[in-house]
Design a protein around this motif. Structure first.
Motif, short mmCIF file in Angstrom:
data_model
loop_
_atom_site.label_atom_id
_atom_site.label_comp_id
_atom_site.label_asym_id
_atom_site.label_seq_id
_atom_site.Cartn_x
_atom_site.Cartn_y
_atom_site.Cartn_z
N GLY A 268 0.50 -1.70 0.10
CA GLY A 268 0.49 -0.02 -0.32
C GLY A 268 0.93 1.58 0.04
N HIS A 269 2.45 1.60 0.75
CA HIS A 269 2.70 2.13 0.65
C HIS A 269 4.50 2.31 -0.12
CE1 HIS A 269 4.77 1.43 4.43
NE2 HIS A 269 4.30 0.43 4.53
N LEU A 270 3.46 0.99 -0.93
CA LEU A 270 5.27 0.85 -2.17
C LEU A 270 4.66 1.94 -3.95
CD1 LEU A 270 8.09 0.18 -3.17
CD2 LEU A 270 6.55 -2.07 -3.31
N ASN A 271 5.79 2.40 -4.63
CA ASN A 271 5.35 2.89 -5.65
C ASN A 271 5.97 1.85 -7.06
OD1 ASN A 271 5.67 4.49 -7.77
ND2 ASN A 271 6.48 5.80 -7.64
N PHE A 272 4.83 0.91 -7.04
CA PHE A 272 5.21 -0.11 -7.88
C PHE A 272 5.86 1.00 -9.45
CE2 PHE A 272 2.64 -2.14 -4.92
CZ PHE A 272 3.55 -3.23 -4.77
N THR A 273 6.17 1.52 -9.62
CA THR A 273 5.91 2.79 -10.73
C THR A 273 7.25 2.65 -10.85
OG1 THR A 273 5.20 4.62 -11.32
CG2 THR A 273 3.94 3.17 -11.81
N ASP A 274 7.70 2.79 -9.71
CA ASP A 274 9.72 2.96 -9.62
C ASP A 274 10.58 2.15 -9.49
OD1 ASP A 274 11.59 4.33 -8.85
OD2 ASP A 274 11.27 3.76 -6.31
N ARG A 275 11.79 2.01 -10.74
CA ARG A 275 11.89 1.14 -10.96
C ARG A 275 13.39 0.13 -9.80
NH1 ARG A 275 17.09 1.41 -13.99
NH2 ARG A 275 17.43 -0.16 -15.39
N ASP A 276 13.85 1.44 -9.46
CA ASP A 276 14.59 1.41 -8.52
C ASP A 276 13.93 0.49 -6.86
OD1 ASP A 276 16.34 2.75 -9.84
OD2 ASP A 276 16.11 4.18 -8.54
N SER A 277 12.44 0.67 -6.48
CA SER A 277 12.39 -0.16 -5.46
C SER A 277 11.17 -0.86 -5.46
CB SER A 277 11.90 1.02 -4.41
OG SER A 277 10.71 1.52 -4.46
N HIS A 278 10.58 -1.08 -6.99
CA HIS A 278 9.48 -1.38 -6.81
C HIS A 278 9.07 -3.13 -6.52
CE1 HIS A 278 9.08 -3.70 -10.57
NE2 HIS A 278 11.03 -3.68 -10.24
N PHE A 279 10.24 -3.52 -5.70
CA PHE A 279 10.37 -5.29 -5.99
C PHE A 279 10.41 -4.94 -4.36
CE2 PHE A 279 14.32 -3.31 -7.19
CZ PHE A 279 15.21 -3.98 -6.36
N ILE A 280 10.48 -4.55 -4.29
CA ILE A 280 11.70 -4.39 -1.95
C ILE A 280 10.29 -4.98 -1.26
CG2 ILE A 280 12.43 -3.12 -1.00
CD1 ILE A 280 13.78 -1.55 -2.35
N PHE A 281 9.30 -4.61 -1.98
CA PHE A 281 8.64 -5.07 -0.02
C PHE A 281 7.13 -6.12 -0.49
CE2 PHE A 281 9.85 -1.18 0.94
CZ PHE A 281 10.51 -1.44 1.96
N GLY A 282 7.08 -6.81 0.08
CA GLY A 282 5.29 -8.16 0.48
C GLY A 282 5.08 -7.42 1.94
N ASP A 283 3.48 -8.15 2.21
CA ASP A 283 2.54 -8.13 2.98
C ASP A 283 2.45 -9.27 4.40
OD1 ASP A 283 2.01 -6.04 1.28
OD2 ASP A 283 0.30 -7.16 0.28
N VAL A 284 2.57 -9.39 4.31
CA VAL A 284 2.44 -9.99 6.32
C VAL A 284 2.06 -9.36 7.41
CG1 VAL A 284 4.58 -9.74 6.53
CG2 VAL A 284 3.93 -12.77 6.79
N ALA A 285 1.76 -10.47 8.46
CA ALA A 285 1.55 -9.99 9.70
C ALA A 285 2.16 -11.43 10.13
CB ALA A 285 -0.35 -10.27 9.37
N THR A 286 2.95 -10.82 12.24
CA THR A 286 3.58 -11.32 12.53
C THR A 286 3.03 -11.51 14.15
OG1 THR A 286 5.22 -9.93 12.86
CG2 THR A 286 5.48 -12.40 11.47
N ALA A 287 2.79 -12.20 15.44
CA ALA A 287 2.70 -11.39 16.24
C ALA A 287 4.05 -11.64 17.44
CB ALA A 287 1.32 -12.13 16.36
N VAL A 288 3.93 -11.02 18.63
CA VAL A 288 4.77 -11.71 19.47
C VAL A 288 3.95 -11.81 21.16
CG1 VAL A 288 7.20 -11.38 20.43
CG2 VAL A 288 6.85 -10.88 18.23
N LEU A 289 4.32 -12.64 21.41
CA LEU A 289 3.10 -12.91 22.78
C LEU A 289 4.53 -12.72 24.57
CD1 LEU A 289 0.69 -12.69 23.89
CD2 LEU A 289 0.75 -15.46 24.25
#
Ligand code: CO8
Length: 378
Positions: free
Chosen positions: A193-214
Motif C-alpha cells: 500500500g505504500h510502495l510505488n510500483f512505478t519506481d524501477r529502483d524499489s518496485h520489487f522490495i516489499f511484500g505483505d504479511v502479519a506477525t505476532a509476539v507474545l
C-alpha cells in the motif's frame, strides 16, 4: 523474590499470517515493463525533445542479485500487476466491519495464542507496531483488542522496519513494571500500500504479511519459552528512507505523480550507512551481555537485503555466515518491514535446544535499529 519473578519478561510464542497470493519477480517485472512501455508511448513527444528520460526496463536478474528477493506475498495481486493500476486495490470496509489490517493482525495473534495455549482474557495489553497504520484513529491495536476480547489497554506505534523490536522492548518494560503480565505485540504490514510500483529502483522490495509476539511474565509463560537476555534500541535521524504521506497533504496520492507520498529511499546510502551502524550495535550489546559471536546459535536479522545480512552477520561472527547461522526469508516474503526478523525467528527456531542463544535484530527507516538477545528454555 515473588515480585522479581513476576516481573521477568520472556517471549512465550510467535505467530504468522501469510497472504494467499504471491507475485514472482517475473510477473512483477512483466507488469512494470508493460507500464514503462505505455508511459514511453504516452510521453513520446517529451522524450524526443529531450525534456524527459524514457523509462528503462526492470530485470529479474538485477532484482535477485541486488536483493535476494524472488517473490513476495501480497493482499491484492490483481491491482499490483495491472499496468493500468500498479497499486493494490483493497475495497474500503464499513466501520462496523473489522479493518483489513486488524484482521491480519488477529490471524497472526491467534496463531501465537494457540502456540502458547493462552486465553485472550489473560492478556493485559496489545501493541500494534508497524510501518503504516491504515488510519489515524481509533488505534488499530484497540480494534485488535476488541476483536480478541482482551481487557486492559492497547495502542499503535510506528518505528518503520524496527517496529517489532521496539514493540518487544516496550512489552518487556510493561511486564517488568507490572503494568501487564501478558502483552500481545502484532505487526500487520501492508507494505504494497505504500510502495510505488512505478519506481524501477524499489518496485520489487516489499511484500505483505502479519506477525505476532507474545511477551509475558516468566511465571505465567509456557515451560518452553525464550528468555530475553537483553534488549537495546537505537535511532539516528536520516532522510535516506522517507514517506511524506500524511493528513497535512491530503491530495490523493496515485503513486505516479506524487512519489514522495509513498516509500522513497537512497538505497545505496542506506546500505553503506546501516551495515556498520547495526554491526557495531550488535557487537556493543554482545559485550555488555558477556556474549560473543561464537556463543550465538543463530541470528534472525531484519529481512531487507540478502547482501546486507551477509555483511552484518560476517562482522558479528568473524566469518561468513551459513543459512543456518542467519536464515533468510527474503526469497519468498521480500522485505516485510517490521515483520521480517519475526518471520525468520518464527520459521527457524523450533530446532533450538535449551540453553542455546540467538539474536532478533531489526533496522530501517529513522534510522532505527533494535537488538533482542534470547535464550531457549525447555
Ligand atoms: N532492474 C534493473 N536494473 C535496475 C533496477 C531494476 N529494477 N533498479 C535499479 N537498477 C539499476 C540502476 O539503474 C543502476 O544502474 P547504473 O549503475 O547504470 O546507474 C544499477 O542497477 C545499480 O542500482 P542501485 O545502486 O540502486 O542498486 P543496488 O545494488 O544498491 O541495489 C537496493 C538496490 C536493492 C535497493 C539496495 O541498495 C538495498 O537493498 N539497499 C538497502 C535498502 C534498505 O534496507 N532499505 C530499508 C528500507 S525498509 C524501511 O525501513 C522502510 C519501512 C517502511 C516500509 C515501506 C513499505 C513500502
Amino acid at each position: 523474590m515473588e515480585n522479581r519473578l513476576v516481573s521477568t519478561p520472556v517471549i512465550s510464542a510467535t505467530g504468522l499470517w501469510t497472504p494467499a497470493q504471491s507475485i514472482s519477480n517475473a510477473e512483477l517485472v512483466q507488469s512494470y515493463n508493460a507500464w514503462a512501455d505505455n508511459w514511453n508511448r504516452e510521453n513520446e513527444a517529451e522524450i524526443k525533445s529531450g525534456l524527459v528520460e524514457p523509462k528503462t526496463h526492470s530485470s529479474v536478474e538485477f532484482i535477485e542479485k541486488a536483493s535476494g528477493i524472488k517473490s513476495r506475498f501480497v493482499v491484492d495481486k490483481a491491482g499490483v500487476i495491472d499496468p493500468d493500476i500498479m497499486a493494490p486495490r483493497i475495497p474500503e470496509r464499513p466501520n462496523d466491519q473489522l479493518s483489513i489490517l486488524a484482521e491480519m493482525a488477529v490471524l497472526a495473534a491467534r496463531d501465537a495464542l494457540r502456540a502458547a495455549g493462552r486465553d485472550p482474557k489473560d492478556i493485559g495489553a496489545v501493541i500494534c507496531a508497524a510501518s503504516n497504520m491504515q488510519r489515524a484513529y481509533p488505534a488499530m491495536a484497540i480494534e485488535v483488542q476488541q476483536a480478541l476480547g482482551i481487557e486492559g489497554f492497547a495502542f499503535d506505534m510506528n518505528v518503520a522496519c524496527s517496529s517489532a523490536t521496539f514493540g518487544i522492548q516496550t512489552a518487556a518494560d510493561f511486564v517488568r513494571a507490572g503494568h501487564a503480565k501478558s502483552v500481545l505485540m502484532v505487526n500487520p504490514e501492508i507494505c504494497s500500500g505504500h510502495l510505488n510500483f512505478t519506481d524501477r529502483d524499489s518496485h520489487f522490495i516489499f511484500g505483505d504479511v502479519a506477525t505476532a509476539v507474545l511477551v509475558e511474565a516468566e511465571h505465567i509463560a509456557p515451560r518452553a519459552h525464550w528468555k530475553i537476555l537483553g534488549t537495546k534500541l537505537k535511532t539516528q535521524f536520516s532522510n535516506n528512507i522517507r514517506n511524506n504521506f500524511g493528513f497535512l497533504n491530503r491530495a490523493a496520492p496515485d503513486g505516479v505523480g506524487t512519489p514522495d507520498k509513498l516509500f522513497v529511499q537512497e538505497g545505496r546510502k542506506v546500505f553503506r550507512e546501516v551495515v556498520p551502524m547495526v554491526a557495531d550495535m550488535i557487537g556493543d550489546h554482545m559485550n555488555e551481555l558477556g556474549l560473543t559471536g561464537a556463543s550465538l546459535r543463530r541470528m534472525w536479522l531484519h529481512q531487507a537485503n540478502a547482501n546486507m545480512n551477509r555483511l552484518i552477520s560476517a562482522k558479528v561472527l568473524g566469518r561468513d555466515a551459513t543459512e543456518d547461522d542467519s536464515p533468510t526469508v527474503l526469497d519468498t516474503y521480500a522485505n516485510t518491514s517490521s515483520a521480517g526478523s519475526i518471520i525468520a525467528f518464527h520459521k527457524n527456531s523450533s530446532d533450538f535446544k535449551p540453553g542455546e542463544k540467538g539474536l532478533i535484530c531489526s533496522f530501517g527507516a529513522g534510522y532505527s535499529a533494535g537488538t533482542v538477545f534470547v535464550e531457549k528454555t525447555a
